[in-house]
Every structure is written in C-alpha cells, then in structure tokens.
Design a protein around this motif. Structure first.
Motif, PDB file in Angstrom:
ATOM      1  N   LEU A 184     -35.971  20.947 -17.494  1.00  0.00           N
ATOM      2  CA  LEU A 184     -36.746  20.801 -16.266  1.00  0.00           C
ATOM      3  C   LEU A 184     -37.541  22.063 -15.957  1.00  0.00           C
ATOM      4  O   LEU A 184     -38.672  22.002 -15.468  1.00  0.00           O
ATOM      5  CB  LEU A 184     -35.800  20.487 -15.099  1.00  0.00           C
ATOM      6  N   LEU A 212     -39.904  22.828 -19.807  1.00  0.00           N
ATOM      7  CA  LEU A 212     -40.653  21.829 -20.557  1.00  0.00           C
ATOM      8  C   LEU A 212     -42.162  21.913 -20.353  1.00  0.00           C
ATOM      9  O   LEU A 212     -42.918  21.915 -21.342  1.00  0.00           O
ATOM     10  CB  LEU A 212     -40.142  20.422 -20.226  1.00  0.00           C
ATOM     11  N   PRO A 213     -42.689  21.974 -19.105  1.00  0.00           N
ATOM     12  CA  PRO A 213     -44.149  22.077 -18.959  1.00  0.00           C
ATOM     13  C   PRO A 213     -44.717  23.310 -19.665  1.00  0.00           C
ATOM     14  O   PRO A 213     -45.767  23.226 -20.326  1.00  0.00           O
ATOM     15  CB  PRO A 213     -44.338  22.159 -17.437  1.00  0.00           C
ATOM     16  N   THR A 266     -49.457  18.339 -18.855  1.00  0.00           N
ATOM     17  CA  THR A 266     -48.039  18.653 -19.015  1.00  0.00           C
ATOM     18  C   THR A 266     -47.183  18.057 -17.896  1.00  0.00           C
ATOM     19  O   THR A 266     -46.046  17.639 -18.135  1.00  0.00           O
ATOM     20  CB  THR A 266     -47.815  20.172 -19.058  1.00  0.00           C
ATOM     21  N   SER A 272     -44.205  15.547 -18.702  1.00  0.00           N
ATOM     22  CA  SER A 272     -42.862  15.933 -18.253  1.00  0.00           C
ATOM     23  C   SER A 272     -42.243  14.864 -17.360  1.00  0.00           C
ATOM     24  O   SER A 272     -41.021  14.690 -17.341  1.00  0.00           O
ATOM     25  CB  SER A 272     -42.919  17.267 -17.498  1.00  0.00           C
ATOM     26  N   SER A 273     -43.087  14.134 -16.624  1.00  0.00           N
ATOM     27  CA  SER A 273     -42.582  13.085 -15.737  1.00  0.00           C
ATOM     28  C   SER A 273     -42.056  11.872 -16.495  1.00  0.00           C
ATOM     29  O   SER A 273     -41.394  11.008 -15.905  1.00  0.00           O
ATOM     30  CB  SER A 273     -43.687  12.633 -14.773  1.00  0.00           C
ATOM     31  N   LEU A 302     -38.810  12.526 -25.714  1.00  0.00           N
ATOM     32  CA  LEU A 302     -38.718  12.756 -24.274  1.00  0.00           C
ATOM     33  C   LEU A 302     -38.302  11.487 -23.533  1.00  0.00           C
ATOM     34  O   LEU A 302     -37.467  11.532 -22.625  1.00  0.00           O
ATOM     35  CB  LEU A 302     -40.061  13.255 -23.736  1.00  0.00           C
TER      36      LEU A 302
END
Length: 412
Positions: free
Chosen positions: A231, A234-235, A249, A253-254, A308
């Motif tokens: 969390l 990752l971005p 990103t 990531s979402s 992911l």
C-alpha cells in the motif's frame, strides 16, 4: 431499551471502515504538496504515516480492555468522533509539528474501532454467517482506499483546492457516522460480564493466548506486513521501476482493493459453509505469498496486472474475514473485544515496520523487489506455523459463556 438492528449495524460498521481507510489514504496523493509547503525530506514524509500507525497500534490493547469493561459502543463512538476531529485539525495544521500531533490524535481515535466493532458484530451475528458478514463489513476498507486515493487527487490537483481540503471534506461525514452508531447500535455485553466473578475473568484471559491464538497473531502480522508494504510503495514502485506514468499509478494500485471485494465476500461465504476454516486460511496465505513473488518477478505488464488483481482477490483483504470468524470460533464471547484488540495490534505492528524496512532494503539493494520477496517469505512462514493449530480450543472455548447467558438459556 432499543434493540440493535443487525442490517443497519452492519451498514454503519461498513461506513466506518470506508472513512477509516479513506482518511489514511487521502494523505498519500498529497504528500508531495505537503513536503513542498514545509520543505520536508523523504524521512519526514514517512514519519507522517509512522506517527499515525504507532498511535493506532498503541490503542488496540487498552481499547479491548476498556470496551469489555465500560461498553463497546461507548468506547467506539468516543474514538470515532475524536478521529473525525483529528482529521479536520490535520487539514488546519499550520506547522509540520502540529500536523504530526494531529495525525497521532487521529490514530488514537481510529484505534478504538477495530476491537469494539468486531466484538459487537461477532456477538450479533449467528456463527453460520460470521464469515460473510465480516467480509461485507471489511469491504468498506476497499471502498475507502479507492475513495481516499481518487478524491484526494481530484480535490487537490483537478479542482486546485489545496491539500487541506480533503481533510475537511472527510471529517464531517466521519463525525456523522460516529453519531449514527451512537444512536442506532446497542451492546450490553459489558453489563453481563460484570455479573461474573473475578476468578472467572482471570481464567478467560488465558483463553486469548492459547497456541491457536498465538499462531493467528503471527499470521495476521505476516499478512499485514505485505499489505502495508504494498500500500505504501506500490505507486512509487510502478512509477520508478516499471516506468508507468504517475497519472496511471493510482488507478492501477486501486485494482488491489477493488478485486478484493468479490474475493472477500466469496471466501467469507465459503468459510461459513465448510467444516474447518483451517485449509482455507492456509490456502489463502500461500496464494497471497505467491502473488507477492509474481508482482516483482514478472517483466510482462499484463502479468503484473494479473498478479495485482490476484493479490486483491486472494490476499490480505480476502484472508481477514476468515481469520476474524476463526477468532470468534475459538474465543469466549465475553472476550471478543479484547481478543480482537490483540489481533489487530499484532497486525498493525507490521504497519510500523513494513514501510521503513522496505525502504531501507531499497536503499541498500537499489531496488524495491526485495521488499516484495520478504513479504512473500513471511506469509509462507505464517502459513506453515498455522498448520500446527488444532480444533480442540474451538469446542472448549465456545463452551465458556458468561454466567448471565447461561441463566438466560435456562429460562428459555
């Protein structure tokens, strides 16, 4: 006395997690703006999250004790309103030092939620629906993560409202949700517990430190280590290591929280239908570990996206409701708030260490990949240790009930 409406209670607890995780994640997109305003380095930027999570973790154990003694709803509501006030004051902070204090205050307020909330929901939910109900409540985390990421970026950079504005916006509905919980949720377990003799309480305290409980505490630490590491980084990892545009990103990531919603509900439902949750818990832990290995290992963009999504489907957010239900199975009802306090404290310790350790090894090795591999290795260790749990405590612990409950059964 008004009775608790289970459906409304579940919905309010779902909203609680939405705003809990939205608040945590409105910070990430605006860290750059905050750093520019106060001329902060990366260590100071990381300190903003560390202070919050340290305060949050600190509150877990005392909250469980206070909730079981004075009332879960009372402790939860007071903390939730403090959380809303802290969120508002975070946006109103004039200096970095004041901002850190407000983030700590926010963490202290949020820290009263977990043990109290799952103590109440586990009490009002029949055993055969615990996994599903926990998954529905837990799905608020996924909505909150995405809501925090997207709204913070939108308000700050698209509407040019400034980094403070998202804090103001989320503070108001947070306080409203806290008031609604105070009005509509009822829980009298602490009054029933006071009727027990003190020696019984001492015996029960040992029941949240059985071998089964300890292995669950270890597994949730391992699971959340990878989750919070991902969390946080990752971005940044997608942008620097995978050359993905910064504007994309957040969306990529979402994928993790959105994929977790059907996964959590599915596995929560399955866990209520199977005789033993143990194989499912071990399977999900190993699947999450495999995803932690795939994400940094694959060089193919499509495989990265699949990894992911699979992590969201099979990882921490899918494992959580199954573990929460398992904890209810092996713990006396009168100890729910306390055991969930220790449970969340064990997991949230990882939120303090994971971001820093991942960054430390990134500085030493020159890449973030080692952080993913370490998280995967820890999950495997947690799954292997969970193999040594037994089903004996499940039968014995659930047979221990408060004296008042036994009397009620006789009356019925």
């Amino acid at each position: 006395m008004k009775k608790t409406r289970p459906a409304l209670t579940i919905f309010l607890f779902f909203l609680g997690w939405v705003f809990m995780y939205a608040d945590r994640n409105i910070l990430s997109p605006v860290m750059g703006s905050i750093g520019e305003e106060w001329s902060l380095n990366q260590t100071q930027l990381g300190l903003m999250s560390t202070v919050f999570f340290a305060a949050y973790a600190f509150m877990q154990i005392p909250t469980g004790i206070l909730a079981d003694k004075f009332g879960r709803v009372k402790v939860l509501v007071i903390g939730f309103i403090v959380f809303g006030i802290g969120t508002y004051l975070s946006g109103a902070s004039a200096t970095f030092g004041i901002f850190l204090m407000m983030r700590a205050l926010t963490g202290l307020g949020e820290g009263t939620y977990y043990g109290s909330q799952y103590g109440i929901s586990s009490t009002i939910t029949p055993k055969k629906y615990r996994g599903l109900v926990s998954a529905i409540i837990n799905s608020g985390m996924a909505f909150g993560i995405s809501l925090g990421f997207m709204s913070s970026s939108y308000f700050t950079y698209t509407l040019n409202k400034g980094w403070q504005f998202p804090f103001y916006v989320f503070a108001i509905p947070t306080i409203i949700v806290g008031i609604l919980i105070a009005i509509f949720v009822r829980d009298n377990s602490h009054k029933e517990k006071k009727q027990n003799v003190q020696t019984t309480e001492k015996v029960e305290l040992k029941k949240i430190f059985t071998k089964n409980h300890i292995f669950v505490y270890i597994l949730i630490f391992c699971s959340l280590y990878g989750f919070f590491g991902m969390l946080t980084w990752l971005p940044y990892y997608l942008q620097t290591a995978r050359d993905i545009e910064a504007s994309q990103t957040g969306i990529i990531s979402s994928l993790v929280p959105w994929a977790s919603i059907p996964g959590a509900i599915l596995f929560g439902f399955l866990s209520d239908r199977i005789k033993s949750r143990k194989p499912l818990i071990i399977g999900l832990a190993l699947a999450g570990a495999l995803c932690q290995f795939i994400i940094p290992y694959t060089e193919n963009y499509s495989f990265l996206i699949v990894g992911l999504c699979l992590y969201g489907l099979l990882g921490k957010l899918a494992l959580d409701p199954v573990l929460i239900s398992y904890m209810a199975d092996i713990t006396p009802q009168s100890m729910y708030s306390r055991v969930y306090g220790f449970f969340n404290f064990s997991g949230m310790l990882s939120s303090i260490f994971a971001p820093y350790i991942t960054g430390y090894f990134a500085d030493k090795t020159g890449s973030l990949e080692f952080g993913f591999y370490l998280a995967g290795g820890l999950l495997i260790i947690g799954a292997l240790l969970f193999l040594f749990t037994t089903d004996k405590n499940q039968a014995s612990s659930n047979s221990v009930q408060p004296v008042s409950l036994k009397r009620e059964e006789k009356l019925v």
